[in-house]
Design a protein around this motif. Structure first.
Motif, PDB file in Angstrom:
ATOM      1  N   ALA A  15     -40.000  36.040   4.308  1.00  0.00           N
ATOM      2  CA  ALA A  15     -39.593  37.207   3.517  1.00  0.00           C
ATOM      3  C   ALA A  15     -39.753  38.498   4.318  1.00  0.00           C
ATOM      4  CB  ALA A  15     -40.411  37.274   2.227  1.00  0.00           C
ATOM      5  N   VAL A  16     -40.836  38.609   5.074  1.00  0.00           N
ATOM      6  CA  VAL A  16     -41.046  39.789   5.930  1.00  0.00           C
ATOM      7  C   VAL A  16     -39.935  39.864   6.962  1.00  0.00           C
ATOM      8  CG1 VAL A  16     -42.528  40.803   7.708  1.00  0.00           C
ATOM      9  CG2 VAL A  16     -43.528  39.988   5.576  1.00  0.00           C
ATOM     10  N   ALA A  17     -39.655  38.749   7.628  1.00  0.00           N
ATOM     11  CA  ALA A  17     -38.621  38.734   8.657  1.00  0.00           C
ATOM     12  C   ALA A  17     -37.258  39.129   8.086  1.00  0.00           C
ATOM     13  CB  ALA A  17     -38.547  37.351   9.305  1.00  0.00           C
ATOM     14  N   GLN A  18     -36.929  38.608   6.925  1.00  0.00           N
ATOM     15  CA  GLN A  18     -35.636  38.927   6.317  1.00  0.00           C
ATOM     16  C   GLN A  18     -35.554  40.412   5.952  1.00  0.00           C
ATOM     17  OE1 GLN A  18     -34.728  36.837   2.683  1.00  0.00           O
ATOM     18  NE2 GLN A  18     -32.550  37.202   2.938  1.00  0.00           N
ATOM     19  N   ARG A  19     -36.568  40.921   5.299  1.00  0.00           N
ATOM     20  CA  ARG A  19     -36.539  42.335   4.901  1.00  0.00           C
ATOM     21  C   ARG A  19     -36.552  43.261   6.120  1.00  0.00           C
ATOM     22  NH1 ARG A  19     -40.787  45.447   0.894  1.00  0.00           N
ATOM     23  NH2 ARG A  19     -39.903  47.528   1.200  1.00  0.00           N
ATOM     24  N   ALA A  20     -37.272  42.856   7.164  1.00  0.00           N
ATOM     25  CA  ALA A  20     -37.383  43.688   8.366  1.00  0.00           C
ATOM     26  C   ALA A  20     -36.063  43.820   9.117  1.00  0.00           C
ATOM     27  CB  ALA A  20     -38.458  43.125   9.293  1.00  0.00           C
TER      28      ALA A  20
END
Length: 87
Positions: A15-20
């Protein structure tokens, strides 16, 4: 609150990677405060001193953990980068 599961942590990292990739302000937060970003996106309660770092390289966000049994406060950025293939 119970300890997070491996699956929960992996989902938070994804989720962090996608949002980033879409939110520059959040990307900067993930790079500066990775545990805060993981807790926010994964609804986790990891300790703020958890030895987790995100590294911005080649336009991708990756996670690098310090070597097992090491003191994360004694590892240099160069040692962390050296543990990444091609680093």
């Amino acid at each position: 609150m119970s300890a997070p599961t491996q699956e929960g942590i992996q989902a938070a990292i994804a989720a962090v990677a996608q949002r980033a990739t879409k939110d520059q302000a959040f990307r900067e937060k993930a790079l500066k405060e990775p545990v805060v970003a993981l807790n926010e996106e994964g609804k986790l309660d990891l300790p703020l001193n958890s030895p987790i770092r995100f590294v911005d390289k080649f336009e991708k966000l990756v996670i690098v953990l310090p070597p097992f049994g090491s003191d994360p406060n004694e590892i240099t950025d160069e040692e962390m980068l050296g543990s990444v293939s091609g680093g």
